[in-house]
Scaffold this motif. Sequence first.
Motif, PDB file in Angstrom:
ATOM      1  N   ASP A   1      13.065 112.922  36.800  1.00  0.00           N
ATOM      2  CA  ASP A   1      12.918 113.639  38.065  1.00  0.00           C
ATOM      3  C   ASP A   1      13.442 115.073  37.987  1.00  0.00           C
ATOM      4  OD1 ASP A   1      11.792 111.398  39.289  1.00  0.00           O
ATOM      5  OD2 ASP A   1      13.733 110.626  39.892  1.00  0.00           O
ATOM      6  N   GLY A   2      13.093 115.794  36.936  1.00  0.00           N
ATOM      7  CA  GLY A   2      13.512 117.180  36.791  1.00  0.00           C
ATOM      8  C   GLY A   2      14.940 117.338  36.303  1.00  0.00           C
ATOM      9  N   CYS A   3      15.614 116.254  36.057  1.00  0.00           N
ATOM     10  CA  CYS A   3      17.001 116.255  35.600  1.00  0.00           C
ATOM     11  C   CYS A   3      17.000 116.202  34.070  1.00  0.00           C
ATOM     12  CB  CYS A   3      17.707 115.025  36.181  1.00  0.00           C
ATOM     13  SG  CYS A   3      19.415 114.862  35.744  1.00  0.00           S
ATOM     14  N   SER A   4      17.685 117.112  33.427  1.00  0.00           N
ATOM     15  CA  SER A   4      17.738 117.140  31.972  1.00  0.00           C
ATOM     16  C   SER A   4      18.896 116.271  31.484  1.00  0.00           C
ATOM     17  CB  SER A   4      17.911 118.573  31.479  1.00  0.00           C
ATOM     18  OG  SER A   4      18.102 118.568  30.084  1.00  0.00           O
ATOM     19  N   ILE A   5      18.576 115.080  31.061  1.00  0.00           N
ATOM     20  CA  ILE A   5      19.601 114.121  30.633  1.00  0.00           C
ATOM     21  C   ILE A   5      20.399 114.661  29.448  1.00  0.00           C
ATOM     22  CG2 ILE A   5      19.987 111.833  29.675  1.00  0.00           C
ATOM     23  CD1 ILE A   5      17.663 110.865  31.433  1.00  0.00           C
ATOM     24  N   GLU A   6      19.724 115.199  28.467  1.00  0.00           N
ATOM     25  CA  GLU A   6      20.426 115.724  27.285  1.00  0.00           C
ATOM     26  C   GLU A   6      21.361 116.867  27.678  1.00  0.00           C
ATOM     27  OE1 GLU A   6      20.560 114.233  24.340  1.00  0.00           O
ATOM     28  OE2 GLU A   6      19.308 112.735  25.316  1.00  0.00           O
ATOM     29  N   LYS A   7      20.922 117.726  28.561  1.00  0.00           N
ATOM     30  CA  LYS A   7      21.753 118.840  29.035  1.00  0.00           C
ATOM     31  C   LYS A   7      22.952 118.313  29.822  1.00  0.00           C
ATOM     32  CE  LYS A   7      20.995 123.331  31.204  1.00  0.00           C
ATOM     33  NZ  LYS A   7      20.018 124.151  31.930  1.00  0.00           N
ATOM     34  N   ASN A   8      22.730 117.306  30.660  1.00  0.00           N
ATOM     35  CA  ASN A   8      23.816 116.724  31.454  1.00  0.00           C
ATOM     36  C   ASN A   8      24.848 116.007  30.592  1.00  0.00           C
ATOM     37  OD1 ASN A   8      22.635 117.636  33.795  1.00  0.00           O
ATOM     38  ND2 ASN A   8      21.733 115.671  34.337  1.00  0.00           N
ATOM     39  N   LYS A   9      24.415 115.425  29.483  1.00  0.00           N
ATOM     40  CA  LYS A   9      25.338 114.704  28.602  1.00  0.00           C
ATOM     41  C   LYS A   9      26.440 115.616  28.071  1.00  0.00           C
ATOM     42  CE  LYS A   9      22.542 110.905  26.838  1.00  0.00           C
ATOM     43  NZ  LYS A   9      21.937 110.314  25.630  1.00  0.00           N
ATOM     44  N   VAL A  10      26.133 116.897  27.937  1.00  0.00           N
ATOM     45  CA  VAL A  10      27.114 117.865  27.425  1.00  0.00           C
ATOM     46  C   VAL A  10      28.343 117.912  28.330  1.00  0.00           C
ATOM     47  CG1 VAL A  10      27.513 120.308  26.940  1.00  0.00           C
ATOM     48  CG2 VAL A  10      25.346 119.253  26.292  1.00  0.00           C
ATOM     49  N   ASP A  11      28.147 117.826  29.630  1.00  0.00           N
ATOM     50  CA  ASP A  11      29.255 117.914  30.588  1.00  0.00           C
ATOM     51  C   ASP A  11      29.655 116.570  31.200  1.00  0.00           C
ATOM     52  OD1 ASP A  11      29.515 120.723  30.384  1.00  0.00           O
ATOM     53  OD2 ASP A  11      27.795 120.978  31.715  1.00  0.00           O
ATOM     54  N   CYS A  12      29.019 115.496  30.788  1.00  0.00           N
ATOM     55  CA  CYS A  12      29.307 114.180  31.374  1.00  0.00           C
ATOM     56  C   CYS A  12      30.716 113.731  30.965  1.00  0.00           C
ATOM     57  CB  CYS A  12      28.276 113.159  30.907  1.00  0.00           C
ATOM     58  SG  CYS A  12      28.522 111.524  31.655  1.00  0.00           S
ATOM     59  N   PRO A  13      31.602 113.469  31.950  1.00  0.00           N
ATOM     60  CA  PRO A  13      32.978 113.099  31.635  1.00  0.00           C
ATOM     61  C   PRO A  13      33.193 111.614  31.349  1.00  0.00           C
ATOM     62  CG  PRO A  13      32.749 113.315  33.992  1.00  0.00           C
ATOM     63  CD  PRO A  13      31.409 113.672  33.383  1.00  0.00           C
ATOM     64  N   CYS A  14      32.151 110.828  31.393  1.00  0.00           N
ATOM     65  CA  CYS A  14      32.290 109.388  31.162  1.00  0.00           C
ATOM     66  C   CYS A  14      32.718 109.118  29.726  1.00  0.00           C
ATOM     67  CB  CYS A  14      30.970 108.679  31.465  1.00  0.00           C
ATOM     68  SG  CYS A  14      31.047 106.900  31.223  1.00  0.00           S
ATOM     69  N   THR A  15      33.773 108.326  29.561  1.00  0.00           N
ATOM     70  CA  THR A  15      34.243 107.994  28.218  1.00  0.00           C
ATOM     71  C   THR A  15      33.843 106.578  27.807  1.00  0.00           C
ATOM     72  OG1 THR A  15      36.388 107.271  29.075  1.00  0.00           O
ATOM     73  CG2 THR A  15      36.210 109.565  28.347  1.00  0.00           C
ATOM     74  N   TYR A  16      33.040 105.924  28.625  1.00  0.00           N
ATOM     75  CA  TYR A  16      32.564 104.579  28.291  1.00  0.00           C
ATOM     76  C   TYR A  16      31.469 104.709  27.235  1.00  0.00           C
ATOM     77  CZ  TYR A  16      30.899  99.815  28.862  1.00  0.00           C
ATOM     78  OH  TYR A  16      30.533  98.517  28.629  1.00  0.00           O
ATOM     79  N   SER A  17      31.822 104.421  25.996  1.00  0.00           N
ATOM     80  CA  SER A  17      30.860 104.602  24.904  1.00  0.00           C
ATOM     81  C   SER A  17      29.669 103.665  25.091  1.00  0.00           C
ATOM     82  CB  SER A  17      31.526 104.358  23.550  1.00  0.00           C
ATOM     83  OG  SER A  17      31.966 103.028  23.454  1.00  0.00           O
ATOM     84  N   GLY A  18      28.516 104.210  24.858  1.00  0.00           N
ATOM     85  CA  GLY A  18      27.301 103.420  24.980  1.00  0.00           C
ATOM     86  C   GLY A  18      26.786 103.272  26.400  1.00  0.00           C
ATOM     87  N   CYS A  19      27.346 104.026  27.324  1.00  0.00           N
ATOM     88  CA  CYS A  19      26.890 103.936  28.713  1.00  0.00           C
ATOM     89  C   CYS A  19      25.409 104.320  28.778  1.00  0.00           C
ATOM     90  CB  CYS A  19      27.700 104.860  29.623  1.00  0.00           C
ATOM     91  SG  CYS A  19      27.112 104.859  31.334  1.00  0.00           S
ATOM     92  N   PRO A  20      24.563 103.448  29.295  1.00  0.00           N
ATOM     93  CA  PRO A  20      23.137 103.752  29.355  1.00  0.00           C
ATOM     94  C   PRO A  20      22.781 104.797  30.410  1.00  0.00           C
ATOM     95  CG  PRO A  20      23.558 101.670  30.429  1.00  0.00           C
ATOM     96  CD  PRO A  20      24.862 102.110  29.805  1.00  0.00           C
ATOM     97  N   ARG A  21      23.734 105.151  31.261  1.00  0.00           N
ATOM     98  CA  ARG A  21      23.489 106.133  32.314  1.00  0.00           C
ATOM     99  C   ARG A  21      24.068 107.508  31.984  1.00  0.00           C
ATOM    100  NH1 ARG A  21      24.216 101.263  33.887  1.00  0.00           N
ATOM    101  NH2 ARG A  21      26.452 101.419  33.728  1.00  0.00           N
ATOM    102  N   ALA A  22      24.679 107.685  30.829  1.00  0.00           N
ATOM    103  CA  ALA A  22      25.274 108.970  30.448  1.00  0.00           C
ATOM    104  C   ALA A  22      24.224 110.070  30.542  1.00  0.00           C
ATOM    105  CB  ALA A  22      25.843 108.904  29.044  1.00  0.00           C
ATOM    106  N   GLY A  23      24.522 111.072  31.331  1.00  0.00           N
ATOM    107  CA  GLY A  23      23.615 112.193  31.512  1.00  0.00           C
ATOM    108  C   GLY A  23      22.575 111.996  32.593  1.00  0.00           C
ATOM    109  N   ALA A  24      22.366 110.771  33.014  1.00  0.00           N
ATOM    110  CA  ALA A  24      21.401 110.462  34.080  1.00  0.00           C
ATOM    111  C   ALA A  24      22.192 110.328  35.379  1.00  0.00           C
ATOM    112  CB  ALA A  24      20.635 109.191  33.768  1.00  0.00           C
ATOM    113  N   CYS A  25      22.608 111.461  35.905  1.00  0.00           N
ATOM    114  CA  CYS A  25      23.526 111.489  37.050  1.00  0.00           C
ATOM    115  C   CYS A  25      23.041 110.667  38.239  1.00  0.00           C
ATOM    116  CB  CYS A  25      23.783 112.930  37.470  1.00  0.00           C
ATOM    117  SG  CYS A  25      24.431 113.956  36.129  1.00  0.00           S
ATOM    118  N   CYS A  26      21.754 110.773  38.565  1.00  0.00           N
ATOM    119  CA  CYS A  26      21.249 110.041  39.729  1.00  0.00           C
ATOM    120  C   CYS A  26      21.341 108.530  39.510  1.00  0.00           C
ATOM    121  CB  CYS A  26      19.833 110.471  40.084  1.00  0.00           C
ATOM    122  SG  CYS A  26      18.699 110.514  38.698  1.00  0.00           S
TER     123      CYS A  26
END
Length: 67
Positions: free
Chosen positions: A4-29
């Motif tokens: 939906d116009g959200c850049s997952i790869e770009k968001n992953k750079v700033d994603c503070p989640c430390t749960y490794s393997g989170c399937p939602r990392a970078g997919a803020c919505c």
Amino acid sequence: MSLDGCSIEKNKVDCPCTYSGCPRAGACCECIKYHRAKDQLPACYFTPEQEKTYNRSIDYFIECRTK
């Protein structure tokens, strides 16, 4: 990859989640939707130290803010 116009790869750079393997990392919505359904807040609402506890409860968020 884009959702939906959200850049997952770009968001992953700033994603503070430390749960490794989170399937939602970078997919803020998707992250917000997931945690909201559990009456929780996503990692981005917590400091890095608080986030490492994996306690995403609203009560924990309020407790941290009222200390």
